[in-house]
Design an enzyme around this catalytic site. Structure first.
Site, mmCIF file in Angstrom:
data_model
loop_
_atom_site.group_PDB
_atom_site.id
_atom_site.type_symbol
_atom_site.label_atom_id
_atom_site.label_comp_id
_atom_site.label_asym_id
_atom_site.label_seq_id
_atom_site.Cartn_x
_atom_site.Cartn_y
_atom_site.Cartn_z
ATOM 1 N N LYS A 21 0.834 -1.205 0.000
ATOM 2 C CA LYS A 21 0.000 0.000 0.000
ATOM 3 C C LYS A 21 0.865 1.250 0.000
ATOM 4 C CE LYS A 21 -1.618 1.899 3.978
ATOM 5 N NZ LYS A 21 -1.432 3.358 3.998
ATOM 6 N N ASP A 32 -4.778 13.175 12.207
ATOM 7 C CA ASP A 32 -5.521 11.930 12.053
ATOM 8 C C ASP A 32 -5.354 11.118 13.329
ATOM 9 O OD1 ASP A 32 -3.082 10.698 11.917
ATOM 10 O OD2 ASP A 32 -3.102 10.474 9.751
HETATM 11 C C1 UD1 Z 1 4.600 6.810 6.008
HETATM 12 C C2 UD1 Z 1 3.642 5.645 5.948
HETATM 13 C C3 UD1 Z 1 3.213 5.203 7.332
HETATM 14 C C4 UD1 Z 1 4.442 4.905 8.175
HETATM 15 C C5 UD1 Z 1 5.398 6.088 8.160
HETATM 16 C C6 UD1 Z 1 6.689 5.821 8.903
HETATM 17 C C7 UD1 Z 1 2.488 6.018 3.852
HETATM 18 C C8 UD1 Z 1 1.204 6.313 3.185
HETATM 19 N N1 UD1 Z 1 2.467 6.024 5.179
HETATM 20 O O1 UD1 Z 1 3.885 7.902 6.589
HETATM 21 O O2 UD1 Z 1 2.401 4.040 7.207
HETATM 22 O O3 UD1 Z 1 4.019 4.654 9.494
HETATM 23 O O4 UD1 Z 1 5.726 6.447 6.806
HETATM 24 O O5 UD1 Z 1 7.315 4.717 8.401
HETATM 25 O O6 UD1 Z 1 3.492 5.730 3.230
HETATM 26 N N2 UD1 Z 1 6.984 14.763 10.014
HETATM 27 C C9 UD1 Z 1 7.088 16.120 10.258
HETATM 28 N N3 UD1 Z 1 7.132 16.994 9.212
HETATM 29 C C10 UD1 Z 1 7.084 16.579 7.911
HETATM 30 C C11 UD1 Z 1 6.965 15.185 7.657
HETATM 31 C C12 UD1 Z 1 6.927 14.306 8.735
HETATM 32 O O7 UD1 Z 1 7.138 16.547 11.400
HETATM 33 O O8 UD1 Z 1 7.139 17.420 6.988
HETATM 34 C C13 UD1 Z 1 6.967 13.816 11.157
HETATM 35 C C14 UD1 Z 1 5.629 13.147 11.331
HETATM 36 O O9 UD1 Z 1 4.772 13.922 12.120
HETATM 37 C C15 UD1 Z 1 6.021 11.843 12.020
HETATM 38 C C16 UD1 Z 1 7.387 11.518 11.426
HETATM 39 O O10 UD1 Z 1 7.858 12.756 10.881
HETATM 40 O O11 UD1 Z 1 6.170 12.019 13.385
HETATM 41 C C17 UD1 Z 1 7.385 10.430 10.386
HETATM 42 O O12 UD1 Z 1 6.591 10.799 9.310
HETATM 43 P P1 UD1 Z 1 6.830 10.255 7.831
HETATM 44 O O13 UD1 Z 1 8.042 9.390 7.774
HETATM 45 O O14 UD1 Z 1 6.758 11.413 6.908
HETATM 46 O O15 UD1 Z 1 5.572 9.333 7.640
HETATM 47 P P2 UD1 Z 1 4.456 9.387 6.517
HETATM 48 O O16 UD1 Z 1 5.098 9.598 5.175
HETATM 49 O O17 UD1 Z 1 3.360 10.293 6.936
#
Ligand code: UD1
Length: 417
Positions: free
Chosen positions: A17, A113
């Site tokens: 996914k 979320d």
């Molecule tokens: C993706 C996955 C999710 C998985 C996660 C970590 C998808 C659709 N989802 O989520 O299932 O659990 O990776 O492996 O692929 N953050 C910031 N600022 C930003 C971006 C991120 O603060 O600009 C923080 C988020 O709040 C979180 C952390 O970084 O605490 C990790 O986020 P990220 O690795 O970006 O996860 P997703 O891409 O949202």
């Protein structure tokens, strides 16, 4: 479901996914028809297909064959509406490709979320570094650029999966060379890099912490097979261990799950590689295992609830540390309804294993929490009813039929209200 059955048999995992949604967005970068294989039959794929249609693409989805074909027109619309983004946060992944293709992107802000706040600051800062303007207006993130984006050095404070993908997809057709440091190294990132390179991009350092992207004029459509879903494979591995069963998981890669499988071995399981996956056999009560979630290759946060469920019936106590999503422990309150002994403090959870759980109605609050609750229900005495199954549908295709084939006593009820 009625707990107590030992799960025995074989399952096949489909494409991931968390990869396929981004591959669908990456298709926007090339005019023509891109075909994706091994696409899971899950709700999120339908939502992404609908989003791409609204941008002007034609999308067909052969659910049985797992094939999605996306025909991208020369001129795209560049707005992703709130009604879709609120249903699926990953919609944000169209931001980078739309900006690259159209010079503009308007994407509704996803908001919070069920697993935490999940900021977008690193996505936005990266795009600004490449020359884009970005404002937040009326609940939309509006990014634009008059000229082609230009290559730059970008450093991520944290190896965010989403930010890596957004900046990567914006940079592949930028003018000049972009270097992104401290990128995420998840297998899904490797998958999108591979597909982009097949499309004509020039990305070096794939799989490492630094990606060097030489911008190209344009990309061409391709046919690409999605990387297997390591989180679904890991969920089946926990299912084998928690039920003291024997499951062979096909289309799975041991190297993508090294720490998680190592933990299952410490819990007492026997894991052996087979030709296209691995087999997990368990014949004793599992021992409790400590886990700490970290970016890949660390222990995946998306398997944390399943491991809490495992620890809930294990011999001993385990400390689980969640470093990615602060609200991911919310689900332990549901697990407590099944009799689990879990105490949380900040990003730590102390799980004291019980000899038995006791079936009850519980509510799934996100995809992985849902999976964790189903696993717990498989070993709880009596009947467990998991509400909020639509969350599980977002990430697991054919979950209930597969569980039934493996011997679980489970049926799917139509949800009311
Ligand atoms: C993706 C996955 C999710 C998985 C996660 C970590 C998808 C659709 N989802 O989520 O299932 O659990 O990776 O492996 O692929 N953050 C910031 N600022 C930003 C971006 C991120 O603060 O600009 C923080 C988020 O709040 C979180 C952390 O970084 O605490 C990790 O986020 P990220 O690795 O970006 O996860 P997703 O891409 O949202």
């Amino acid at each position: 479901m009625v707990g107590g059955s030992r799960l025995v048999g074989e399952v096949r995992v489909t494409g991931a996914k968390n990869s396929v949604l981004k591959l669908m967005a990456a298709a926007l970068l090339a005019e023509g028809t891109t075909t994706l294989l091994d696409v899971p039959d899950i709700l999120d794929v339908e939502i992404m297909a609908e989003l791409l249609r609204r941008l002007g693409c034609e999308v067909t989805h052969d659910q049985v064959g797992g094939v999605v074909a996306i025909t991208v027109p020369a001129i795209l619309d560049h707005r992703a509406d709130y009604d879709l983004v609120r249903r699926m946060r990953a919609s944000i992944c169209v931001l980078g490709p739309l900006l690259a293709r159209c010079g503009a992107a308007e994407v509704a802000l996803p908001g919070g979320d069920n697993i935490g706040s999940r900021g977008l600051d690193m996505h936005v800062d990266g795009l600004i570094k490449l020359g884009a303007r970005a404002v937040n207006e009326h609940g939309y993130l509006i990014a634009s650029t008059e000229k082609r984006l230009r290559g730059e050095s970008v450093y991520l404070d944290f190896p965010s999966v989403g930010a890596t993908e957004t900046i990567l997809m914006a940079a592949v057709t930028a003018d000049g060379t972009t270097v992104i440091d401290n990128v995420a190294r998840e297998p899904e990132i490797v998958d999108i890099c591979r597909m982009l390179n097949e499309m004509g991009a020039r990305i070096a350092g794939v799989g490492s912490s630094t990606l060097t992207i030489e911008g190209v004029e344009e990309l061409h459509p391709v046919t690409h097979r999605t990387v297997p879903d390591r989180i679904v494979a890991g969920t089946w591995a926990v299912a084998a261990v928690i039920t003291q069963g024997d499951i062979t998981i096909h289309n799975a890669k041991v190297e993508h799950l090294q720490i998680a499988l190592e933990k299952l071995v410490i819990a007492g399981a026997v894991v052996t590689e087979v030709e296209d996956g691995f087999r997990v056999v368990m014949d004793q009560r599992p021992k409790a295992v400590d886990i700490v979630t970290l970016p890949y290759p660390g222990f995946p946060t998306d398997l944390q609830p399943q491991f809490i469920a495992l620890n809930a019936i294990a011999d001993g106590a385990a400390l689980v540390t969640e470093n990615l999503f602060e609200a991911r422990f919310r689900f332990v309150q549901e697990l407590a309804r099944l009799g689990a002994d879990v105490r949380t403090d900040g990003h730590h959870a102390l799980v004291r294993g019980r000899l038995a759980l006791s079936g009850a109605p519980v509510e799934a609050t996100d995809i992985r929490a849902g999976a964790g609750l189903v696993l717990a229900g498989l070993v709880a005495d009596g009947t467990t009813t998991v509400y909020g199954v639509s969350h599980i549908d977002r990430g697991y295709s054919g979950f209930v039929p597969d569980l039934v084939r493996l011997g679980a006593q489970i049926t799917r009820l139509e949800e009311v209200g």
